[in-house]
Design an enzyme around this catalytic site. Structure first.
Site, PDB file in Angstrom:
ATOM      1  N   TYR A  97     -23.412 -19.624 -23.997  1.00 60.11           N
ATOM      2  CA  TYR A  97     -24.356 -19.652 -22.986  1.00 60.11           C
ATOM      3  C   TYR A  97     -24.220 -18.553 -22.047  1.00 60.11           C
ATOM      4  O   TYR A  97     -23.018 -18.486 -21.564  1.00 60.11           O
ATOM      5  CB  TYR A  97     -24.951 -20.780 -22.253  1.00 60.11           C
ATOM      6  N   SER A  98     -25.079 -17.507 -21.636  1.00 60.73           N
ATOM      7  CA  SER A  98     -24.907 -16.527 -20.552  1.00 60.73           C
ATOM      8  C   SER A  98     -23.545 -15.832 -20.796  1.00 60.73           C
ATOM      9  O   SER A  98     -23.124 -15.409 -21.940  1.00 60.73           O
ATOM     10  CB  SER A  98     -24.676 -17.251 -19.227  1.00 60.73           C
ATOM     11  N   LEU A  99     -22.540 -15.803 -19.843  1.00 61.87           N
ATOM     12  CA  LEU A  99     -21.257 -15.251 -20.147  1.00 61.87           C
ATOM     13  C   LEU A  99     -20.476 -15.805 -21.291  1.00 61.87           C
ATOM     14  O   LEU A  99     -19.722 -15.066 -22.000  1.00 61.87           O
ATOM     15  CB  LEU A  99     -20.361 -15.068 -18.789  1.00 61.87           C
ATOM     16  N   PHE A 128     -27.383 -17.749 -25.986  1.00 65.09           N
ATOM     17  CA  PHE A 128     -28.770 -18.279 -24.952  1.00 65.09           C
ATOM     18  C   PHE A 128     -28.331 -17.307 -23.639  1.00 65.09           C
ATOM     19  O   PHE A 128     -27.521 -17.468 -22.864  1.00 65.09           O
ATOM     20  CB  PHE A 128     -28.709 -19.591 -24.605  1.00 65.09           C
ATOM     21  N   THR A 130     -27.402 -14.662 -23.120  1.00 64.36           N
ATOM     22  CA  THR A 130     -25.968 -13.872 -22.963  1.00 64.36           C
ATOM     23  C   THR A 130     -26.370 -11.993 -22.837  1.00 64.36           C
ATOM     24  O   THR A 130     -26.995 -11.571 -23.377  1.00 64.36           O
ATOM     25  CB  THR A 130     -25.354 -14.015 -24.057  1.00 64.36           C
TER      26      THR A 130
END
Length: 437
Positions: A97-99, A128, A130
């Site tokens: 997720y993200s980073l 998600f 990212t």
């Protein structure tokens, strides 16, 4: 009888490990909904779930590489623990997720280089929201240098890597470029996964805009009134058709100039109280954010030094592996999000570009219907990343979060509440359509 029970017990033991990795300033609680959804769909007798925890909170400042090494070690320790308990793990899935998606991409390169993918089958790799291309705002001229250089220095090592101003080890290139290099161990590892998918917010993601989370050189969602959105039948109006998500509206179906002007004016008037509040809050919040960023950057550098010295409680020598194979060698909290969102995207089309025409053409999508939209003013490295990652191949799903104006958190249901219900549709699609047990 005992032998039969023993055989049945062995058969009931799961052989699949799924690892979830949180994002910047995150912690395992942010992934609680995804983790519980996984376990509801695939009980403990079918799937092990590991939510990585060693990069919690400000530890995400320390760099994608350091975070990746921590996660890789956490996975290896979990595999060893499961083996000790009699679980024969044969499959591995990664969710970022993200980073955390970038950290996961780094970690799988380390695992692959150590031979794990010769023993375990890489099955699902999903991200998600990212920022695969970093978080550099597409700008041209002095604005690009000023904003993107300033923003990079608020998040220590991770910030420089996300804004592509770092030089990773002895490669002479930004880490994200190395991470997407077709000759790197990271791309080689990514290509081994049976299923690769990503979910990308089309609007209101103040942390990671559409172009970077969708791995795209265009953003067709800059003006929703000028397009027709195509949703997936069973997931409307949240998940879009990833292959053909939009079509431009014909001129006679577009709102008139006066209608658009009236709508913009009305929106501006209704937001005047908010603008007045932000005029006071943002300067205060920005100062506080910068002070905190300075403190965290100092602490981060101290942690990185201990990590490199092997004094941070983990032996990292085995993770200092050759980054390339073949012939190749060589946020963010609210104040930052609001300022970053205020930097409007610019395009190469229409002048001001320092890029050669052939480079622009190379960057245009070749396997979608988005090539009719103008190309964003991305950095040279970002165009190369798009090409290389598209060559590996992702199933891409645009997400339309409409109930809340912070879609970055809503896409994974980072907290409970009615306004985050659309994120549950995203999770349902992921489990039904993208995740293979």
């Amino acid at each position: 009888m005992e032998a039969a029970e023993r055989i049945n017990g062995e058969q009931s033991k799961p052989d699949h490990l799924c690892v979830l990795v949180h994002g910047l300033w995150g912690n395992p609680k942010h992934l609680s909904f995804l983790a519980s959804s996984l376990q509801d769909k695939h009980p403990e007798n079918r799937l092990h779930v590991l939510v990585a925890k060693r990069n919690s909170d400000s530890f995400t400042y320390d760099g994608i590489d350091v975070g990746g090494e921590r996660v890789a070690q956490e996975i290896e320790e979990k595999l060893q623990e499961l083996a000790h308990d009699g679980h024969d793990i044969k499959k591995l899935s990664m969710v970022g997720y993200s980073l955390g998606g970038l950290i996961a991409r780094y970690a799988i390169g380390l695992l692959h280089s150590k031979g794990w993918f010769e023993k375990i089958e890489p099955v699902n790799f999903t991200t998600f929201a990212t920022p695969h291309l970093g978080v550099r705002t597409p700008l041209v001229g002095y604005q690009s240098y000023l904003w993107n250089s300033l923003g990079a220095r608020t998040l220590s090592t991770s910030g420089r890597q996300l804004f592509l101003i770092d030089s990773f080890r002895d490669t002479g290139k930004p880490l994200l470029s190395v991470l997407a290099d077709s000759d790197s161990v990271f791309v080689q590892a990514l290509s081994k996964f049976k299923n690769r998918s990503l979910y990308s917010n089309i609007i209101n993601d103040r942390s990671a805009p559409f172009y970077t989370t969708f791995i795209s050189s265009v953003d067709p969602f800059d003006d929703l009134e000028s397009i027709n959105i195509r949703y997936l039948k069973d997931y409307a109006p949240t998940i879009l058709d990833g292959v053909n998500p939009v079509t431009p509206k014909e001129e006679d179906h577009l709102p008139s100039f006066y209608a658009r002007l009236a709508g913009s004016s009305k929106l501006f008037v209704t937001r005047l109280p908010l603008f007045a509040l932000l005029a006071v809050v943002i300067p205060i919040g920005t100062v506080a954010f910068l002070i905190n960023s300075g403190i965290q950057s100092v602490r981060s550098q101290q942690r990185i030094r201990l990590h490199e010295e092997g004094s941070a409680g983990m032996g990292i020598g085995s993770y200092k592996i050759p980054l390339m194979v073949g012939n190749a060698r060589n946020v963010m909290d609210g104040a930052f999000e609001n300022v970053n969102a205020g930097q409007h995207q610019e395009y190469l089309d229409g002048g001001g570009s320092q890029r050669r025409p052939e480079d622009t053409e190379k960057a245009r999508p070749t396997k979608s219907h988005l090539s009719t939209f103008p190309t964003l003013a991305l950095a040279p490295e970002q165009f190369d990343m798009i090409q290389n990652l598209d060559d590996v191949g992702f199933r891409k799903f645009p997400v339309h979060i409409q109930m809340v104006r912070h879609s970055h958190a809503a896409i994974i249901v980072r907290k409970s509440g009615k306004s985050f219900q659309e994120g549950k549709v995203v999770a349902r699609h992921w489990l039904n359509e993208s995740f293979e047990i």
